[in-house]
Design a protein around this motif. Sequence first.
Motif, PDB file in Angstrom:
ATOM      1  N   LEU A  86      61.289 -77.964  15.476  1.00 45.86           N
ATOM      2  CA  LEU A  86      61.433 -77.817  16.850  1.00 45.86           C
ATOM      3  C   LEU A  86      60.088 -78.045  17.567  1.00 45.86           C
ATOM      4  O   LEU A  86      60.013 -77.981  18.790  1.00 45.86           O
ATOM      5  N   GLY A  87      58.950 -78.374  16.666  1.00 47.35           N
ATOM      6  CA  GLY A  87      57.624 -78.431  17.437  1.00 47.35           C
ATOM      7  C   GLY A  87      56.998 -77.143  17.979  1.00 47.35           C
ATOM      8  O   GLY A  87      57.586 -75.825  17.494  1.00 47.35           O
ATOM      9  N   ASP A  88      55.873 -77.325  18.538  1.00 50.01           N
ATOM     10  CA  ASP A  88      55.065 -75.964  19.243  1.00 50.01           C
ATOM     11  C   ASP A  88      55.599 -75.310  20.312  1.00 50.01           C
ATOM     12  O   ASP A  88      55.181 -74.309  20.543  1.00 50.01           O
ATOM     13  N   ASN A  89      56.485 -75.849  20.822  1.00 48.92           N
ATOM     14  CA  ASN A  89      56.914 -75.413  22.336  1.00 48.92           C
ATOM     15  C   ASN A  89      58.044 -74.438  22.162  1.00 48.92           C
ATOM     16  O   ASN A  89      58.517 -73.613  22.969  1.00 48.92           O
ATOM     17  N   CYS A  90      58.523 -74.355  20.880  1.00 47.64           N
ATOM     18  CA  CYS A  90      59.465 -73.174  20.160  1.00 47.64           C
ATOM     19  C   CYS A  90      58.951 -71.811  20.320  1.00 47.64           C
ATOM     20  O   CYS A  90      57.966 -71.766  19.451  1.00 47.64           O
ATOM     21  N   ARG A  91      59.447 -71.007  20.900  1.00 51.07           N
ATOM     22  CA  ARG A  91      58.757 -69.733  21.103  1.00 51.07           C
ATOM     23  C   ARG A  91      59.278 -68.810  19.784  1.00 51.07           C
ATOM     24  O   ARG A  91      60.466 -68.786  19.630  1.00 51.07           O
ATOM     25  N   ILE A  92      58.446 -68.332  18.784  1.00 51.17           N
ATOM     26  CA  ILE A  92      59.099 -67.700  17.769  1.00 51.17           C
ATOM     27  C   ILE A  92      58.464 -66.157  18.004  1.00 51.17           C
ATOM     28  O   ILE A  92      57.325 -65.766  18.127  1.00 51.17           O
ATOM     29  N   LEU A  93      59.480 -65.297  17.683  1.00 53.25           N
ATOM     30  CA  LEU A  93      59.137 -63.543  17.600  1.00 53.25           C
ATOM     31  C   LEU A  93      59.605 -63.134  16.404  1.00 53.25           C
ATOM     32  O   LEU A  93      60.322 -63.738  15.437  1.00 53.25           O
ATOM     33  N   ILE A  94      58.545 -62.102  15.953  1.00 51.12           N
ATOM     34  CA  ILE A  94      58.780 -61.465  14.606  1.00 51.12           C
ATOM     35  C   ILE A  94      59.565 -60.142  14.835  1.00 51.12           C
ATOM     36  O   ILE A  94      59.355 -59.408  15.544  1.00 51.12           O
ATOM     37  N   CYS A  95      60.732 -59.965  14.066  1.00 46.21           N
ATOM     38  CA  CYS A  95      61.409 -59.002  14.402  1.00 46.21           C
ATOM     39  C   CYS A  95      60.690 -57.373  14.016  1.00 46.21           C
ATOM     40  O   CYS A  95      59.995 -57.502  12.941  1.00 46.21           O
ATOM     41  N   HIS A  96      60.628 -56.693  15.072  1.00 47.81           N
ATOM     42  CA  HIS A  96      59.883 -55.296  15.070  1.00 47.81           C
ATOM     43  C   HIS A  96      60.475 -54.400  13.736  1.00 47.81           C
ATOM     44  O   HIS A  96      59.738 -53.884  13.096  1.00 47.81           O
ATOM     45  N   TRP A  97      61.779 -54.466  13.724  1.00 43.53           N
ATOM     46  CA  TRP A  97      62.395 -53.653  12.369  1.00 43.53           C
ATOM     47  C   TRP A  97      61.866 -54.007  11.188  1.00 43.53           C
ATOM     48  O   TRP A  97      61.616 -53.210  10.385  1.00 43.53           O
ATOM     49  N   HIS A  98      61.721 -55.377  10.815  1.00 43.13           N
ATOM     50  CA  HIS A  98      61.434 -55.799   9.682  1.00 43.13           C
ATOM     51  C   HIS A  98      59.688 -55.540   9.443  1.00 43.13           C
ATOM     52  O   HIS A  98      59.335 -55.088   8.208  1.00 43.13           O
ATOM     53  N   ILE A  99      59.007 -55.702  10.507  1.00 41.50           N
ATOM     54  CA  ILE A  99      57.675 -55.654  10.388  1.00 41.50           C
ATOM     55  C   ILE A  99      57.454 -53.927  10.245  1.00 41.50           C
ATOM     56  O   ILE A  99      56.727 -53.501   9.130  1.00 41.50           O
ATOM     57  N   LEU A 100      58.024 -53.037  10.708  1.00 37.13           N
ATOM     58  CA  LEU A 100      57.881 -51.444  10.412  1.00 37.13           C
ATOM     59  C   LEU A 100      58.154 -51.266   9.053  1.00 37.13           C
ATOM     60  O   LEU A 100      57.759 -50.465   8.532  1.00 37.13           O
ATOM     61  N   ARG A 101      59.387 -51.822   8.501  1.00 36.71           N
ATOM     62  CA  ARG A 101      59.926 -51.471   7.408  1.00 36.71           C
ATOM     63  C   ARG A 101      58.482 -51.910   6.228  1.00 36.71           C
ATOM     64  O   ARG A 101      58.287 -51.332   5.493  1.00 36.71           O
ATOM     65  N   ALA A 102      58.129 -53.291   6.380  1.00 35.19           N
ATOM     66  CA  ALA A 102      56.916 -53.787   5.607  1.00 35.19           C
ATOM     67  C   ALA A 102      55.597 -52.789   5.662  1.00 35.19           C
ATOM     68  O   ALA A 102      55.005 -52.482   4.671  1.00 35.19           O
ATOM     69  N   TRP A 103      55.373 -52.503   6.901  1.00 37.63           N
ATOM     70  CA  TRP A 103      54.266 -51.331   7.054  1.00 37.63           C
ATOM     71  C   TRP A 103      54.396 -50.337   6.344  1.00 37.63           C
ATOM     72  O   TRP A 103      53.401 -49.764   5.874  1.00 37.63           O
ATOM     73  N   ARG A 104      55.575 -49.540   6.704  1.00 37.57           N
ATOM     74  CA  ARG A 104      55.703 -48.374   5.808  1.00 37.57           C
ATOM     75  C   ARG A 104      55.435 -48.566   4.248  1.00 37.57           C
ATOM     76  O   ARG A 104      54.887 -47.692   3.681  1.00 37.57           O
ATOM     77  N   LYS A 105      56.009 -49.515   3.875  1.00 35.02           N
ATOM     78  CA  LYS A 105      56.019 -49.902   2.360  1.00 35.02           C
ATOM     79  C   LYS A 105      54.543 -50.032   2.007  1.00 35.02           C
ATOM     80  O   LYS A 105      53.939 -49.525   1.116  1.00 35.02           O
ATOM     81  N   GLN A 106      53.714 -50.814   2.761  1.00 39.88           N
ATOM     82  CA  GLN A 106      52.455 -51.318   2.485  1.00 39.88           C
ATOM     83  C   GLN A 106      51.459 -49.992   2.534  1.00 39.88           C
ATOM     84  O   GLN A 106      50.556 -49.705   1.990  1.00 39.88           O
ATOM     85  N   SER A 107      51.888 -49.031   3.543  1.00 39.40           N
ATOM     86  CA  SER A 107      50.773 -47.816   3.811  1.00 39.40           C
ATOM     87  C   SER A 107      51.166 -46.908   2.479  1.00 39.40           C
ATOM     88  O   SER A 107      50.117 -46.260   2.313  1.00 39.40           O
ATOM     89  N   MET A 108      52.391 -46.938   1.942  1.00 40.45           N
ATOM     90  CA  MET A 108      52.569 -46.021   0.914  1.00 40.45           C
ATOM     91  C   MET A 108      52.027 -46.482  -0.337  1.00 40.45           C
ATOM     92  O   MET A 108      51.406 -46.004  -1.273  1.00 40.45           O
TER      93      MET A 108
END
Length: 202
Positions: free
Chosen positions: A16-38
């Motif tokens: 889709l090229g660089d003009n497509c706006r991509i967001l990353i899911c907060h829920w998945h980020i928080l799950r990863a952060w909790r795991k990594q902090s442990m």
Amino acid sequence: MIDNSDTELLAIRKALGDNCRILICHWHILRAWRKQSMEKVFAKDGVRKTVAEIKAHRQEGLQGMIKMMMAGTKADYELCYLDFSSWCLDFDDEWDPSDLLVYFDCEYSNKKEKWSNTWRHQNLNIDTNNYIESWHHTFKESYLSTLKKQHVDVLVYILWDLVLRDVMEDHIKTTNHFQSIVMNASEKKRQRIAYRLSEQEA
């Protein structure tokens, strides 16, 4: 909106090229952060800490990252990052959370525009892709489970003639109060998480 997947990100950019706006899911980020902090926040060898102390220290690291997620301006984000990096690097003789900073810098610093509220505007307060993932699971289980061959023409037929009809029928029944919205336990849990994320954002 996607999980934090470099493969998906590159595929979307290629298609889709660089003009497509991509967001990353907060829920998945928080799950990863909790795991990594442990895994990356711990007391140094020979230092004895209680379970409660370790849990509290890991929570401090997690909160440092969450503050960057919720930052409203670039200045706020930079200040939160400085606080977090100082917390990770200015460790004493008892703690060593430096690996958490290395992880954060490698996985998230260069993608901050995709997950921090500083750059996350006009997203209608939708910060998780759990709803669409839940629908995708239902689609596979309810409409595609009996298919042996999933050709594109068959998928288009199912979406147009079966799924669309069912969705519109449910919508009409719900909006006219002929039926209430029915969610399974997993969907209810995702809804609660999504609401909590929105409340934190507000």
